[in-house]
Design a protein around this motif. Structure first.
Motif, PDB file in Angstrom:
ATOM      1  N   GLN A   1       0.831  -1.204   0.000  1.00 48.42           N
ATOM      2  CA  GLN A   1       0.000   0.000   0.000  1.00 48.42           C
ATOM      3  C   GLN A   1       0.862   1.250   0.000  1.00 48.42           C
ATOM      4  O   GLN A   1       2.014   1.235   0.417  1.00 48.42           O
ATOM      5  N   GLN A   2       0.265   2.363  -0.421  1.00 51.70           N
ATOM      6  CA  GLN A   2       0.973   3.639  -0.462  1.00 51.70           C
ATOM      7  C   GLN A   2       0.706   4.443   0.801  1.00 51.70           C
ATOM      8  O   GLN A   2      -0.263   4.213   1.520  1.00 51.70           O
ATOM      9  N   GLY A   3       1.570   5.404   1.029  1.00 55.30           N
ATOM     10  CA  GLY A   3       1.432   6.258   2.199  1.00 55.30           C
ATOM     11  C   GLY A   3       0.107   6.990   2.248  1.00 55.30           C
ATOM     12  O   GLY A   3      -0.471   7.178   3.306  1.00 55.30           O
ATOM     13  N   VAL A   4      -0.405   7.401   1.096  1.00 52.05           N
ATOM     14  CA  VAL A   4      -1.676   8.119   1.069  1.00 52.05           C
ATOM     15  C   VAL A   4      -2.820   7.231   1.576  1.00 52.05           C
ATOM     16  O   VAL A   4      -3.760   7.720   2.202  1.00 52.05           O
ATOM     17  N   ASP A   5      -2.720   5.927   1.330  1.00 51.69           N
ATOM     18  CA  ASP A   5      -3.730   4.999   1.855  1.00 51.69           C
ATOM     19  C   ASP A   5      -3.715   5.000   3.381  1.00 51.69           C
ATOM     20  O   ASP A   5      -4.769   4.993   4.030  1.00 51.69           O
ATOM     21  N   LEU A   6      -2.523   5.015   3.944  1.00 52.04           N
ATOM     22  CA  LEU A   6      -2.381   5.069   5.397  1.00 52.04           C
ATOM     23  C   LEU A   6      -2.940   6.373   5.953  1.00 52.04           C
ATOM     24  O   LEU A   6      -3.664   6.383   6.948  1.00 52.04           O
ATOM     25  N   LEU A   7      -2.620   7.481   5.303  1.00 54.14           N
ATOM     26  CA  LEU A   7      -3.097   8.776   5.785  1.00 54.14           C
ATOM     27  C   LEU A   7      -4.624   8.875   5.744  1.00 54.14           C
ATOM     28  O   LEU A   7      -5.243   9.412   6.668  1.00 54.14           O
ATOM     29  N   LYS A   8      -5.234   8.354   4.703  1.00 54.22           N
ATOM     30  CA  LYS A   8      -6.702   8.367   4.613  1.00 54.22           C
ATOM     31  C   LYS A   8      -7.327   7.574   5.756  1.00 54.22           C
ATOM     32  O   LYS A   8      -8.286   8.016   6.382  1.00 54.22           O
ATOM     33  N   ARG A   9      -6.772   6.404   6.007  1.00 53.05           N
ATOM     34  CA  ARG A   9      -7.315   5.564   7.081  1.00 53.05           C
ATOM     35  C   ARG A   9      -7.092   6.203   8.449  1.00 53.05           C
ATOM     36  O   ARG A   9      -7.970   6.198   9.299  1.00 53.05           O
ATOM     37  N   ALA A  10      -5.909   6.751   8.656  1.00 55.61           N
ATOM     38  CA  ALA A  10      -5.606   7.403   9.927  1.00 55.61           C
ATOM     39  C   ALA A  10      -6.527   8.590  10.160  1.00 55.61           C
ATOM     40  O   ALA A  10      -7.016   8.798  11.275  1.00 55.61           O
TER      41      ALA A  10
END
Length: 83
Positions: free
Chosen positions: A67-76
């Motif tokens: 997964q990409q960092g943007v996926d993590l940021l959206k979930r966070a």
């Protein structure tokens, strides 16, 4: 991965698949912040599930395997909006 210290310092979660980047980030900021590190989005999500309420800042690399960092940021943002 490092556990949050039992003091009043803000915790920072730094996510990067490169071990050296995590090492040098920790060395640069561990005196001022509780530094947590993860090598993947999945590992970061596990840390957030355990320590999300203690984390003030999330810094992530964009391009990582899986997964990409943007996926993590959206979930966070959805699950831990105080970060």
């Amino acid at each position: 991965m490092t556990s949050p210290a039992p003091d009043d310092r803000h915790a920072v979660l730094f996510v990067d698949d490169e071990e050296k980047a995590r090492k040098y980030f920790r060395m640069a900021f561990a005196r001022d912040f509780t530094v947590l590190t993860a090598g993947s989005v999945q590992e970061a999500l596990e840390i957030l599930a355990l320590h999300g309420d203690d984390i003030a800042i999330l810094i992530t690399d964009q391009r990582m395997p899986g997964q990409q960092g943007v996926d993590l940021l959206k979930r966070a943002r959805a699950e831990w909006p105080q970060i």
